[in-house]
Enzyme design. Structure first.
Site: not given
Lengths: 564, 959
Positions: B551, B625, B548
């Site tokens: 980015e 999300d 996760d």
């Protein structure tokens, strides 16, 4: 191929199979044996119109809409309201059999979910003989472990039985203790009621004495006071009152200023908080706080202008002088002819009925005002005589004593009426606490009182709720081999609510679910949702003869049916 | 029977209640727009949009780029030369080397660099130690093959242009015009794609910063007004300043698709599959589609805002033709889209008019590097794209089953408890997940000693029923004394650096953190070591990983990510590689999971949030999300479809919605939808109430269980679809246009889809209170309701009932669907169960289907350990034929699988003539047949019972 394996398996088990009176197909429990007696045909149990050949039983293909032709395989498992519907059958199917019957020779027979048959996993928990994996898919071999499992089970069961007996014994003790405590309370009530009765009578006497004394004294006061002007008396009183009020106002203002400072400080903290918080921490609580602050800040701006009000207050707070506020001197030296007198005289000009009406109303209003503490009762304005004081305090002492006793009495009565669970049993546990070490926290349960957690990482005690009521709940939990655990069915619940507020959510609360155990013990604590806890707790207080007996006997059928 | 009126009022009440609840639980749920740039706030985007406006506004606009014809050379499928960019009125030029490659696969590639930067003949500001070249290594990360140059392409040049003929049978043509530079790509002599048609090509050449007193001393054609130049150098946003040591360096190009009305792809955006126009106007977006991997908190639907991942690959589609472009650049990128109607006859508006889609691609830095695919089918385009970037990983079979996730399962006991409850309620699941709270103080590769005292016990417990655990491991490494991993990271200097070359420090979950730099081969090697069973204590072979925040998400960074002037391995600026960053981390974890113990090589399973072209080789992605709302449920499919078109089909959205508490009907519908996500995971935020399917109560739990079991029953079909995607890139769930490229009515449909090649057509309900849906049929084939064989046929919309308990799912005639109907605890335990084959007869009385099976976890399939068969029903005979290629492990595998049989064959739409037929021939034996006649509009069907045939063998059934 499978059939050959099955045969091999059968032959190895031949001794036991042949020994039984009527050989049953694999997976069939004795209570269903009657359906499988015919050597050459089979009729679906709940749809007798469907006749099959005997070879279709356990051929690993589902023919009966109730699954009864496949007691020993997983072929009919798709017939379930939990499976997607299809014209082949499914959704409305009610399986005729409770599951796959494991003989478990040397232990207790049991039914296992048919979906667990031949899936490559030895499910010894229910099938200690490993018979659920008879086809050996993927090369799995499940040896018969009933001997050891059974032995271990019996060993533990013995302990369990003993423990269950002890639990019931403990429960009896608790019940007795509770009953004793109850009697104690009842006795206290009786005693107190007697005492109160006596004290009440005494109080009545003293009250009469006091009132008598007071009346006498009041007469004196009035006569000694002579013919003072009502207005000057009023002025004196008013001045005194105004000064009191002013003092109060000044104190209030300074208090307010201090609070204003505090609010300013807090607003500062929140403003900085709003600027500096990180929205990416995904913290709902923080977001809520920021939003609430924004709304608050917006409202605050709208109602900001208080300066004129402020000036007024300052003016009022200044002491009265000849030029500012009220010139009391003027009033205190006023002659007989006061405005009030004039007002009284004014009545004379009115017609008699109106005058009477006004007078009646005036008296009434005055009484109301005095009763409500708005007007001072003239009679009390002078210092009280010692006799009155003594009489009053004597009376009040007894009165207070009665009040205290009454409170205790009420408490005791409330306590007597309070729900302490069936047969009052938790009366016996009240005031005792149990605790458990669990991961990061130590948890504590105080019966009928509160629950709390204590972090090992330092932070202090956190209240997780205070007892509010009993309830019940359907549970479906494991029971460990040691007999610890809630099992299935309705269980008594103690609700503990309004614990410490959670930063991100509601006030903490704990649902204490009770199961039978020999000793009071917290089995486990889970935080199911943020700040909503559930405590599974064992206590003899909820033991019942029947449930223990049932669980102890290990009647596989009853137990397994629940699981299916 | 409730009346419609009563119902609707009830729904209204519910809605009011729901909105009230929403207010309570998720106040002000909306993205923080101010945290992310608009085009106007992004200097290079603003400049290029202004450039486009200038070009469109000026009459006789002439693009300042031209090929120097004498520079051109043709060799072996490759054209090389130089573009001269005129930079001022004096005619000064800048040299831009160009290479145009024509590939054996039929794809073409145009690459433009800048000579000065290439040679390092530039000065960097702020004493920067960053690299001077334009970043030229995207290829080494994204491209894995397909670059062989064409041997058949030919060039023919004249004074104004050169024409290259290439592609299959020489059907493709590229016409390169010299002045101004432009390329037209043709197929069958018709223009499909035009480069620089609008003259928006822009390569911002290097220039020194001149701190000038007099403002008019400027360069020629770019003639920036003072405020324009303001975005050339240091640029600030949200309190952070980007030092931009190389000054302006953007690359941009307009790409026109003449006659194409629809463009798809360029994920990830929460919007419709058919991309919208982006230059304002009713129903259009105001901003371009942005690609800049970002942790966008509480993202909104119907927006061109950037999200967590990106794939700069676009397909354009018109009737019977699909083409595509792949913009190989990893810097921040914006794409403007406008569509222009061109009516040939102004009197016949609409009729015969065609629409051109004009796109404008703008990247902050790097090369101009574009691939062109000329189709003509969508499948051709995805295949060609996959040849370059790789196809989807053939996943571990468990990973396409159901995943149960939550932030967080609090303890190992909690995990076991959920596991037991799923089993007890007979709800199948394969994987339970742990979010960040399992760690000891957010230090990855550790376990919280108090909450997870026995991870091995927990993993063993799960393994008993073939279940797995996925634990999260993110790229931020807690900066804490005594944490051996961060100490090692620092000591070995394997973290990302700041602009000054020191180790970069930022904030994420653990607080102060460093970021492992997976561009560095040494860092990958180090990372791989951390996952060995003996290094990652408490891990076993049934533990897999979730990446996760890659980015990367940096809580205190600009736009919640790293400063662009950070430096990666070999001093490439973060600006150049940002969009690749997530993939490099995903890749490192993938490498790590390949062999955690010597000799034990397994297919990794790694879920990622950030991605780029090529990430499909490494595992699954999810849409980040999302929120527990009907809008977010609805946007899931367009997003997943677009991801699939863009070569990354192993995609899913959080079932139930991450933020907020779903009402039970929403949760139930979401499970029904999730059963059709290639990646199927339920997940929830830490502040939400628990929502494991067994908690909802009846009828919800039962309905959700049915949806889950439907997924499990169809796993053989899903796995076959995954296999297909892994060999030719065909999406797993396929939009209407992909299957019917000639049916214009279906081009924009993004709420229904086909599952693989099974003919299963699904349109899960994504709206509140629906009792039916209208499903679109593109052909005259017959369709049957999956659950009751109700018949539908004829082109157009068909209304099918869809009360809460029903999933709108049709079977298209002509297909054969493999299933396993026996419910088990996990997919691993279904391995030995027999198959059900569903023969769905088409109008012509035939049907075909496919099945691929392997062990689902190793790479043995590469040595032939698999079963791959086609089933064909024709003229009353059903036959199974091998289409696999024999390898050295084939026999062994087939032997092991011999006991796996077909337990029944269901024939839907069975011919009437079978009435009374009792048996069918199976090889030399026979099996029973049971016939059920038509009932109302429900089709006749028949079932062959227990034909005693093995799934891996050749056989025939004669009806």
């Amino acid at each position: 191929m499978r059939r050959i394996e099955a045969l091999v398996l059968l032959s190895t088990l031949s001794a036991s199979v042949l020994a039984s009176a009527s050989p049953r197909p694999r997976g069939v429990g004795p209570e269903f044996a009657k359906f499988y007696k015919s050597p050459d045909s089979f009729t679906c149990i709940s749809q007798p119109s469907i006749k099959l050949s005997a070879s279709q039983v356990n051929d690993d293909y589902c023919d009966c809409p109730d699954g009864s032709d496949e007691p020993g395989t997983a072929a009919c498992t798709f017939l379930s309201p939990l499976s997607p519907p299809q014209p082949l059958g499914g959704q409305n199917a009610t399986p005729a059999l409770p599951g796959f019957y494991c003989k478990n020779k040397g232990h207790i027979p049991g039914y296992i979910q048919q979906t667990l048959v031949n899936d490559g996993v030895c499910d010894y928990q229910v099938c200690c003989d490993g018979s659920d994996e008879w086809s050996g898919v993927g090369g799995i071999k499940c040896e018969d472990r009933c001997k050891e499992i059974g032995k271990e089970w019996r060993r533990i069961d013995e302990i369990r039985q003993k423990s269950a007996m002890n639990a019931l014994k403990r429960k009896e003790e608790l019940l007795k203790k509770a009953a004793d405590l109850r009697v104690g309370v009842q006795n206290s009530i009786v005693n107190l009621e007697g005492e109160i009765k006596i004290a009440d009578a005494r109080a009545q006497e003293l009250k009469q004495v006091y009132e008598e004394t007071e009346r006498r004294e009041r007469g004196k006061v009035v006569s000694s006071k002579g013919k003072g002007s009502k207005v000057t008396i009023l002025a004196g009183l008013a001045k005194q009152r105004v000064e009191e009020l002013r003092d109060a106002l000044v104190r209030a203002i300074s208090k307010r200023d201090a609070l204003k400072e505090k609010v300013k400080e807090l607003e500062g903290i929140l403003a900085t908080f709003k600027e500096e918080y990180n929205p990416n921490f995904n913290d709902e609580g923080v977001k809520r706080t920021v939003k609430a602050w924004e709304d608050y800040a917006a409202n605050r701006k709208a109602t900001e202008d208080e300066s004129t009000e402020e000036r007024d207050v300052e003016e009022v707070a200044k002491p009265d002088t000849e030029t500012e506020g009220i010139n009391w001197a003027e009033w205190e030296t006023e002659g007989e002819e006061s405005d009030v007198e004039a007002l009284y005289k004014f009545e004379a000009y009115l017609p008699a009925p109106v005058r009477n009406w006004i007078q009646a109303k005036r008296v009434l209003i005055r009484e109301i005002l005095i009763e409500n503490g708005i007007l001072a009762n003239n009679g009390n304005s002078a210092t009280e005589s010692k006799a009155v004081t003594n009489a009053r305090s004597a009376y009040q002492n007894v009165e207070n004593d009665v009040a205290v006793k009454q409170t205790s009495l009420n408490d005791l009565k409330t306590d007597l009426d309070k729900d302490y669970g069936p047969n009052d049993i938790f009366r016996a546990l009240k005031g005792t606490c149990i605790s458990k070490d669990s991961g990061e926290y130590e948890y504590e349960l105080c019966w009928m009182d509160s629950t709390s957690q204590k972090s090992k990482k330092g932070a202090g005690n956190t209240g997780m709720g205070n007892f509010v009521r009993f309830d019940t709940m359907d549970v479906d939990e494991e029971v460990g081999v040691d007999g610890k655990g809630l099992g299935q069915g309705k269980r008594m619940v103690m609700m503990y609510e309004n614990g410490q507020h959670c930063w991100n959510g509601p006030n903490r609360q704990t649902t204490v679910v009770l199961g039978c155990a020999e000793h009071d013990e917290i089995w486990k604590i889970v935080e199911q949702e943020k700040c909503m806890y559930r405590m599974d707790v064992g206590t003899p207080a909820v033991c019942e003869k029947e449930t223990r007996a049932k669980q102890g006997s290990g009647e596989g059928k009853a137990k397994e049916k629940d699981e299916l | 029977m409730r009346s419609y009126l009563a119902l609707s009022s009830q729904w209204t009440a519910l809605f009011v209640l729901l909105s009230a609840l929403c207010c309570l639980f998720t106040p002000a749920v909306t993205v923080k727009h101010e945290n992310f740039k608009t085009c106007d706030q992004s200097g290079f985007c603003k400049r290029n949009r202004a450039y486009a406006d200038t070009a469109a506004g000026a009459s006789g606009w002439s693009a300042p780029y031209q090929i120097a014809p004498e520079s051109l050379s043709w060799d072996n499928g490759q054209l090389q030369g130089t573009i001269l960019k005129t930079i001022n009125k004096n005619g000064e030029t800048v040299r831009l080397p160009i290479t145009i490659s024509f590939l054996e696969s039929g794809s073409a590639r145009v690459t433009v660099d800048e000579e000065k930067r290439q040679k390092g003949e530039i000065d960097l500001r702020h004493n920067s130690i960053a690299r001077k070249e334009r970043y030229n290594e995207v290829e080494s990360w994204a491209i894995v093959g397909g670059l062989e140059l064409s041997k058949t392409a030919t060039e023919s040049r004249d004074t104004t242009k050169t024409t290259i003929t290439y592609g299959p049978e020489g059907k493709f043509e590229a016409v390169i015009t010299f002045a101004p530079f432009g390329v037209e790509f043709k197929r069958d002599a018709a223009t499909q794609i035009k480069f620089n048609d609008r003259g928006l090509l822009n390569m911002e050449h290097w220039r020194p910063k001149i701190d000038k007193a007099e403002p008019e001393k400027k360069e020629g054609e770019e003639a920036p007004a003072a405020d324009e130049e303001s975005t050339w150098w240091d640029e600030s946003f949200g309190g952070a300043t980007d030092s931009k040591p190389r000054g302006p360096e953007s690359v941009a190009l307009d790409i026109t698709f003449p006659g194409y009305e629809h463009v798809f792809g360029i994920p990830e955006h929460a919007g419709p599959m058919s991309l919208k126009e982006t230059r304002g106007g009713s129903g259009n977006y105001e901003d371009p589609y942005r690609l800049y991997n970002s942790d966008v908190f509480e993202y909104i639907t119907d927006s061109p805002m950037t999200l967590y991942g990106n794939i700069p690959f676009m397909q354009a589609h018109r009737k019977d033709s699909t083409v595509g472009v792949f913009w190989l650049n990893a810097a921040e990128t914006w794409i403007d889209i406008v569509k222009q109607k061109e009516a040939h006859n102004p009197l016949s508006l609409g009729i015969g008019s065609k629409t051109d889609t004009k796109t404008h691609w703008i990247s902050e830095s790097g090369l101009l590097d574009v691939f062109v695919f000329l189709g003509p089918t969508p499948k051709d385009v995805t295949k060609a794209y996959g040849e370059l970037t790789g196809y989807t990983q053939l996943p571990q079979s468990f990973s396409i089953a159901y995943h149960q996730c939550r932030w967080n399962y609090n303890t190992d006991e909690d995990v076991k408890d959920v596991d037991r409850k799923m089993s007890k309620h007979q709800i199948p699941y394969d994987v339970i997940w742990l979010d960040i709270e399992y760690t000891d103080d957010k230090q990855y590769f550790t376990w919280d000693p108090l909450q997870f005292p026995d991870p091995i016990g927990m993993l063993n417990h799960l393994d008993k029923s073939e279940r797995k655990l996925v634990a999260i491991i993110d790229p931020h490494i807690k900066n804490k004394d005594g944490y051996p991993i961060v100490e090692d990271l620092k000591k070995k200097d394997l973290a990302v650096h700041n602009k000054d070359g020191n180790i970069y420090e930022g904030w994420c979950w653990p607080g102060s953190s460093h970021w492992v730099d997976c561009f560095n081969p040494a860092a990958i090697k180090w990372w791989v070591g951390l996952f060995k069973y003996d290094a990652f204590k408490g891990s076993l072979s049934n533990l897999f990983v979730w990446n996760d925040m890659n980015e990367p998400s940096v809580f205190n960074g600009p736009e919640t990510t790293m400063p662009k002037d950070n430096l990666h391995y070999e001093n490439w600026e973060h600006r150049d590689v940002h969009n690749l960053n997530g993939m490099t981390f995903h890749n490192a974890t993938y490498q790590a999971l390949l062999e955690r113990k010597k000799g034990e090589i397994r297919r990794p399973f790694v879920l990622t949030r950030a991605f780029y072209s090529g990430s499909q080789r490494l595992g699954a992605m999810w849409t980040g999300d999302n929120q527990a709302s009907w809008e977010h449920l609805a946007i899931g499919f367009p997003m997943i479809l677009n991801n699939g078109i863009a070569g990354y089909p192993f995609a899913g959205a959080d079932v139930g919605g991450f933020f907020g508490n779903p009402e039970k009907d929403l949760l139930t519908r979401w499970y029904q939808a999730g059963a059709f996500y290639p990646f199927f995971r339920g997940h929830a935020h830490i502040d939400t109430r628990r929502r494991e399917p067994y908690l909802a109560g009846e009828p919800y739990t039962e309905i959700m269980t049915r949806a889950l079991r439907l997924r499990y029953a169809l796993l053989p079909a899903w796995y076959t679809a995954f296999h297909e995607a892994s060999v030719d890139g065909t999406p797993i769930i396929r939009p209407q246009y992909f299957v019917y490229p000639g049916d214009e009515d279906g081009f924009a449909i993004d709420d229904q889809f086909f599952v693989g090649g099974t003919g299963l057509l699904a349109k899960p309900v994504v709206t509140e209170g629906a009792e039916s849906v209208d499903i679109y049929l593109a052909d005259d084939e017959i369709y049957y309701d999956y659950f009751d064989y109700e018949k539908y046929s004829g082109r157009g919309l068909k209304t099918i009932p869809a009360p809460l308990e029903k999933i709108p799912l049709l079977m298209q005639g002509g297909h054969i669907i493999p299933r396993k109907d026996r419910p088990r605890r996990s997919s691993g335990l279904m391995k030995w169960d027999p198959y059900t084959l569903v023969i769905v007869l088409g109008n012509d009385g035939t049907a075909t289907g496919e099945l691929y099976v392997d062990d689902g976890e190793t790479f043995d399939y590469q040595s032939g350990a698999y079963i791959h068969r086609t089933f064909e029903y024709k003229d009353g005979v059903l036959a199974s034929t091998n289409i696999g290629t024999k390898g050295k492990l084939t026999d062994k595998y087939l032997k092991a699988m011999k006991s796996v049989t077909v337990e029944r064959v269901v024939v839907v739409g069975a011919p009437k003539g079978w009435e009374g037929k009792k048996t069918v021939k199976v090889g030399s034996g026979e099996a029973n047949l049971e016939f059920h006649g038509e009932e109302g509009n429900k089709a006749a069907w028949a079932v062959v019972k227990k034909p005693q045939i093995s799934i891996g063998e050749d056989w025939k059934i004669e009806f």
